[in-house]
Design a protein around this motif. Structure first.
Motif, PDB file in Angstrom:
ATOM      1  N   ARG A  47       0.989  -1.018  -0.028  1.00 38.56           N
ATOM      2  CA  ARG A  47       0.046   0.009  -0.083  1.00 38.56           C
ATOM      3  C   ARG A  47       0.992   1.193   0.194  1.00 38.56           C
ATOM      4  N   LEU A  48       0.628   1.965  -0.743  1.00 39.86           N
ATOM      5  CA  LEU A  48       1.286   3.339  -0.965  1.00 39.86           C
ATOM      6  C   LEU A  48       2.865   3.134  -1.639  1.00 39.86           C
ATOM      7  N   ARG A  49       3.203   2.004  -1.901  1.00 41.34           N
ATOM      8  CA  ARG A  49       4.580   1.862  -2.377  1.00 41.34           C
ATOM      9  C   ARG A  49       5.124   2.764  -3.651  1.00 41.34           C
TER      10      ARG A  49
ATOM     11  N   ALA B 260       0.864  15.042  -2.585  1.00 39.51           N
ATOM     12  CA  ALA B 260      -0.113  14.028  -2.978  1.00 39.51           C
ATOM     13  C   ALA B 260      -1.342  13.461  -2.217  1.00 39.51           C
ATOM     14  N   LEU B 261      -0.735  13.346  -1.052  1.00 37.34           N
ATOM     15  CA  LEU B 261      -1.418  12.815   0.082  1.00 37.34           C
ATOM     16  C   LEU B 261      -2.526  14.078   0.849  1.00 37.34           C
ATOM     17  N   GLY B 262      -2.213  15.170   0.606  1.00 35.50           N
ATOM     18  CA  GLY B 262      -2.910  16.267   1.341  1.00 35.50           C
ATOM     19  C   GLY B 262      -2.382  16.401   2.870  1.00 35.50           C
TER      20      GLY B 262
ATOM     21  N   LEU C 152      -1.310   6.073   7.776  1.00 34.72           N
ATOM     22  CA  LEU C 152      -2.476   7.333   7.888  1.00 34.72           C
ATOM     23  C   LEU C 152      -3.731   6.697   7.514  1.00 34.72           C
ATOM     24  N   ASP C 153      -4.773   7.129   8.656  1.00 32.47           N
ATOM     25  CA  ASP C 153      -6.094   6.743   8.487  1.00 32.47           C
ATOM     26  C   ASP C 153      -6.873   7.880   7.796  1.00 32.47           C
ATOM     27  N   TYR C 154      -6.247   9.024   7.987  1.00 29.63           N
ATOM     28  CA  TYR C 154      -7.059  10.162   7.193  1.00 29.63           C
ATOM     29  C   TYR C 154      -5.617  11.181   6.819  1.00 29.63           C
ATOM     30  N   PRO C 155      -6.126  12.087   5.692  1.00 29.89           N
ATOM     31  CA  PRO C 155      -4.938  12.938   5.260  1.00 29.89           C
ATOM     32  C   PRO C 155      -4.127  13.697   6.205  1.00 29.89           C
TER      33      PRO C 155
ATOM     34  N   TRP D 270       4.050   6.147   8.358  1.00 23.72           N
ATOM     35  CA  TRP D 270       4.929   5.180   7.669  1.00 23.72           C
ATOM     36  C   TRP D 270       3.892   4.455   6.792  1.00 23.72           C
ATOM     37  N   ASP D 271       4.507   4.005   5.648  1.00 19.90           N
ATOM     38  CA  ASP D 271       3.796   3.268   4.688  1.00 19.90           C
ATOM     39  C   ASP D 271       4.605   1.842   4.578  1.00 19.90           C
TER      40      ASP D 271
END
Length: 532
Positions: free
Chosen positions: A9-11, A24-26, A225-228, A251-252
Motif C-alpha cells: 500500500r502506497l509503495r 499528493a496525500l494532502g 495514515l487513517d486520514y490525510p 509510515w507506509d
C-alpha cells in the motif's frame, strides 16, 4: 522506527520525492510565515542489506530534509549493523540528523548483568531496573562513539516490542517500566545528550500508565495514515505524555516519514530536567533529590543530594523569605517539567508559586495562584494523591482540623478543594512523603501530638487515604519532619528529621512502609526556620 512492515500500500507514492508525496496525500499545506515545515525520514536496521541482517529497504530520497538514525536492531543492547554506513550516507549528503535508541524491559540475564552497575544503589528492584535502563543508554552512547558521531538529540523509543515484551498488566509493572525509561534518560543526560520520547497514545498508556512528562520533548507517531491530516494532527493535538511535540511521524510499506511541528527547525532541543517518579524534591534537575531550608535571616539554601545519603554544602538561592509563614516543595505544579515551590505570604494569606528553573533556582517573580490561605495551619506538597499524574497540595484548616485536597491542574493552578479527612488537629506534623509503602501511590505521614507516634496514611490513588499504620514512636523529640524523596539512591522514599539539638538525621525508607536505621546528616540546623 516501527517493526518491519509488509504489503505494498502506497509503495508507488513512497518512491516519489518527499514533498511531492506530502502534497499528493494532502498531509500539509504551504508553510506559513511563522515556520517553514521540514520533511524528513527515519532509518535503521531495516535499511541494511540482507547480508548483515537487514531487509534491504530503500534509503530516503536525496530530497529529504533531515534524518533520524536508529542505533539498535530493534531491542536495547543490540546494534544497528550498518550504523556506520548510514552515518556516512547522512554526512555525504550534508543532512541534519538526530538519533534514536530503543528502551526495552530487561531480561533476567540483563538484570543480573547490569542491575548492580549504575548510579542507583542496587538494594531494591526499582533501583536495579533503573540501572539497567542506564546501561541501555551507555550502550547507545558507546555505539555513537564507535562511529564518531555526536548528534544533538537522542530520542528514546518507547513502544511494544513483541520479541521482548514490556510487562504491563498491573500498575506496579507499568511503574517498573518507567524506572527503566528513567534510567535510560539519566544515562543520556549524564553523557551530555538532549533527549525526548517517541511513542503513541495506546503504546505509551499500555507501557507506562499515562505517565505525565510535560518537560520532555515528544516525537509522536501516527502510524499508517487513517486520514490525510493525521500527521499534522499529531503536531497540534495534546501529546501522549503532555510534552511539546517537536516531530510527528507516519509510515507506509516502504519508508518512515517525519515532519517538524510548529516553530521547530530540527535544531538542538532543550535538555529536559529529571523525571523522577513520585518526587517533589529534585530541585536542581540532576536526578538526585535535594533539601531546601530557610534560615532565620530569611535566606533560602539548597542542599543538593548526592545519592549517597548525605547532603552537599548549602548554596543560597533566595533571600527575604521571612515574609512567608509556610512553604513547601510541591513537584511540577506549573507543568514545565521543573520542580516548584509554594509559599504563603504571612500578611495577606496569598499563596505564591515559584516555578523552578530545573537548575536549582526559580523563575522570578513568583505568581499568586490563590488567596485566603491563612485559614490553614498546614500546607503540604503531597505529590500526586488523586492519580491524575499532576502534583497536588493537602492543607489542614485551623478552625476545625479538616483536611482538604487541592488537586493540581498541571498548568500552575489548583482545582477546588475536596474534603478528605476530619479532626486532623490532633496531629502536629503532616508530611508529604511520596510513595512510602511501594504501591505506586503517594502517601501522607502524620505525627500524633499526644503520643509522638508517627503514622502512615497510604494514599488510595484516587484522592483519599486508607486506614493508617503506625511506623514509629518517640517522634515528638523531633522539631522538624520532612519528606525528601529518595535521598540515598535506592529509589525508595526517605524521611529527614531534625532533633532538639539541631542535628539532622536521615531515616531511609524500606520500600514497604517502614524505615531502616537512621544516619547522621549534619548539625547546626536549629537556625533553619523551615526545612522542606
Amino acid at each position: 522506527m516501527p517493526s518491519v512492515r509488509v504489503g505494498s500500500r502506497l509503495r508507488r507514492l513512497a518512491l516519489l520525492p518527499l514533498v511531492a508525496l506530502g502534497l499528493a496525500l494532502g498531509l500539509w499545506s504551504a508553510p506559513t510565515a511563522q515556520a517553514a515545515v521540514m520533511f524528513g525520514n527515519d532509518i535503521s536496521w531495516p535499511q541494511c542489506s540482507t547480508s548483515v541482517g537487514g531487509y534491504g529497504e530503500p534509503m530516503p530520497p536525496d530530497s529529504t530534509q533531515f534524518i533520524v538514525v536508529g542505533l539498535t536492531k530493534g531491542l536495547a543492547f543490540t546494534e544497528n549493523p550498518c550504523l556506520a554506513s548510514q552515518v556516512t550516507w547522512v554526512r555525504d549528503r550534508a543532512k541534519p540528523a538526530q538519533a534514536y535508541t530503543m528502551a526495552t524491559f530487561p531480561t533476567a540475564a540483563q538484570q543480573t548483568a547490569y542491575g548492580s552497575s549504575g548510579p542507583w544503589r542496587s538494594t531494591t528492584r526499582a533501583a536495579r531496573l533503573s540501572n539497567v535502563g542506564y546501561a541501555e543508554a551507555r550502550y547507545a552512547v558507546a555505539s555513537l562513539a564507535k562511529v564518531g558521531w555526536r548528534p544533538p538529540v537522542v530520542w528514546v523509543d518507547v513502544e511494544p516490542r513483541p520479541a521482548q515484551p514490556w510487562p504491563s498488566s498491573t500498575a506496579a509493572q507499568r511503574l517498573e517500566n518507567r524506572y527503566v525509561v528513567e534510567g535510560l534518560m539519566r544515562g543520556l543526560r549524564e553523557a551530555g545528550y538532549a533527549y525526548g520520547v517517541y511513542s503513541n497514545t495506546s503504546g505509551w498508556q499500555a507501557i507506562t500508565g499515562t505517565w505525565w512528562l510535560p518537560g520532555v520533548p515528544v516525537w509522536a507517531t501516527a502510524g499508517t495514515l487513517d486520514y490525510p491530516n493525521e500527521a499534522l494532527d499529531r503536531c497540534t493535538q495534546a501529546s501522549f505524555s503532555g510534552g511539546r511535540v517537536y516531530l510527528s511521524q507516519w509510515w507506509d510499506a516502504t519508508r518512515d516519514y517525519d515532519r517538524t511541528c510548529g516553530t521547530y527547525a530540527f535544531t538542538a532541543l532543550p535538555m529536559p530536567v529529571a523525571s523522577l517518579s513520585n518526587s517533589t524534591a529534585d530541585f536542581n534537575g540532576d536526578w538526585r533529590n535535594d533539601v531546601l531550608a530557610r534560615w532565620s535571616n530569611g535566606t533560602v539554601r539548597l542542599y543538593a543530594g548526592n545519592t549517597s545519603g548525605t547532603l552537599s554544602p548549602g548554596v543560597e538561592i533566595a533571600h527575604n523569605w521571612n515574609i512567608y509563614n509556610a512553604m513547601d516543595t510541591v513537584g511540577d505544579v506549573s507543568g514545565d517539567g521543573a520542580q516548584d515551590v509554594v509559599a504563603r505570604v504571612a500578611s495577606t494569606g496569598a499563596l505564591v508559586l515559584y516555578k523552578g528553573n530545573g537548575r536549582g533556582g526559580w523563575i522570578l517573580p513568583g505568581t499568586t495562584i490563590s488567596t485566603g490561605w491563612n485559614a490553614y495551619n498546614a500546607i503540604v506538597g503531597v505529590g500526586d494523591l488523586n492519580g491524575d499524574q499532576r502534583p497536588d497540595i493537602v492543607v489542614r484548616r485551623t478552625s476545625d482540623g479538616n483536611l482538604y485536597l487541592y488537586p493540581g491542574t498541571g498548568t500552575g493552578s489548583l482545582s477546588a478543594p475536596v474534603l478528605i479527612g476530619r479532626g486532623w488537629n490532633v496531629m502536629n506534623a503532616l508530611v508529604g512523603v511520596g510513595d512510602f509503602n511501594g504501591d505506586g501511590r503517594a502517601d501522607l505521614l502524620a505525627r500524633e501530638r499526644a503520643t509522638g507516634y508517627l503514622w502512615l496514611y497510604p494514599g488510595n490513588g484516587t484522592g483519599g487515604l486508607l486506614p493508617r499504620v503506625r511506623v514509629g514512636t518517640g517522634w515528638n523529640g523531633m522539631t522538624a519532619v520532612v519528606g525528601v524523596g529518595d535521598l540515598n539512591g535506592d529509589r525508595v522514599a526517605d524521611v529527614v528529621a531534625r532533633d532538639r539539638y539541631g542535628q539532622l538525621w536521615l531515616y531511609p525508607g524500606n520500600g514497604s512502609g517502614g524505615m531502616t536505621s537512621r544516619s547522621y546528616l549534619g548539625n547546626g540546623w536549629n537556625i533553619a526556620t523551615v526545612i522542606m
